[in-house]
Design an enzyme around this catalytic site. Structure first.
Site, PDB file in Angstrom:
ATOM      1  N   LYS A 132       0.828  -1.211   0.000  1.00  0.00           N
ATOM      2  CA  LYS A 132       0.000   0.000   0.000  1.00  0.00           C
ATOM      3  C   LYS A 132       0.860   1.259   0.000  1.00  0.00           C
ATOM      4  CE  LYS A 132      -2.389   1.414   3.615  1.00  0.00           C
ATOM      5  NZ  LYS A 132      -3.422   1.494   4.672  1.00  0.00           N
ATOM      6  N   ASP A 150      -7.091   1.565   1.240  1.00  0.00           N
ATOM      7  CA  ASP A 150      -7.211   1.713   2.687  1.00  0.00           C
ATOM      8  C   ASP A 150      -8.669   1.474   3.065  1.00  0.00           C
ATOM      9  OD1 ASP A 150      -8.556   3.968   1.864  1.00  0.00           O
ATOM     10  OD2 ASP A 150      -7.358   5.376   3.029  1.00  0.00           O
TER      11      ASP A 150
END
Length: 224
Positions: A132, A150
């Site tokens: 991420k 997220d």
């Protein structure tokens, strides 16, 4: 090496809905950017790494004092873990994050000549930098289109029926396969901002939402 993107064929009706969805996002914010403050690739990596399980506002408050002191790997490494902690102790998991930031700074110095490696493999090899974080960095610097998933992106993607994936990685794959290519570098920010300010977890603002007529979940919150 860039992650290959496999495009998904949608029905004409669904293709039109998805295209219209991101076209509207683009009219609301043509060039969205991260809300994290940074001045170079190194401070971007650090800020994103610190933001895990923390708010951008909280991270920005910490880095406002930290980055004037250490905005490069050498100065950051010189602080050491104990020297870094006072700057970031208002952020969740600060002890572990301090260890990771010092470790990644030392690796950048020793293995990469003091320059942040701007490729996915080397970024993900840095302590505290997972997929991420690497995606955010590569996308923000216009190096590789990426969608970091997220909690906001995960929630919005499901409500808009852009993905039914059970994991962030699967949602990322689904989004990369259907988001119109001209919007791939901006989709990450649009979805985050939409989830943060409009499509909130408990009380989504459907009556204020600019894409509510394109949302299959709208009736769950405001009726038919």
């Amino acid at each position: 090496m860039k992650t290959p993107v496999r495009r998904k064929r949608l029905s004409p009706k669904e293709r039109a809905r998805v295209d219209e969805l991101f076209e509207r996002f683009s009219t609301l914010s043509e060039t969205p950017k991260t809300e994290l403050n940074f001045s170079n690739p190194f401070t971007l990596v650090v800020a994103v790494a610190l933001s895990a399980q923390a708010t951008d506002v909280g991270v920005n408050k910490a880095t406002a004092k930290l980055f004037p002191v250490a905005d490069n790997p050498a100065d950051m490494a010189a602080l050491g873990v104990e020297g870094l902690i006072p700057y970031i102790n208002s952020i969740g998991l600060f002890r572990n994050k301090a260890k990771n930031v010092i470790a990644l700074s030392e690796i950048i110095l020793n293995r990469h000549g003091g320059q942040v490696p701007l490729n996915r493999a080397d970024l993900e090899a840095l302590p505290g930098v997972g997929r991420k974080t690497a995606s955010v960095v590569l996308n923000e610097l216009d190096i590789e289109p990426a969608i970091a998933v997220d909690t906001h992106v995960f929630r919005v993607s499901h409500r808009l029926k852009l993905s039914s994936g059970k994991t962030p990685d699967k949602v990322e794959q689904d989004l990369m396969a259907i988001v119109p290519e001209p919007y791939l570098t901006r989709a990450h920010h649009w979805l985050i901002l939409h989830g943060r300010y409009v499509c909130a977890a408990r009380k989504p603002k459907c009556l204020e939402c600019q894409v509510s007529d394109l949302c299959p979940s709208r009736e769950l919150f405001v009726g038919g």
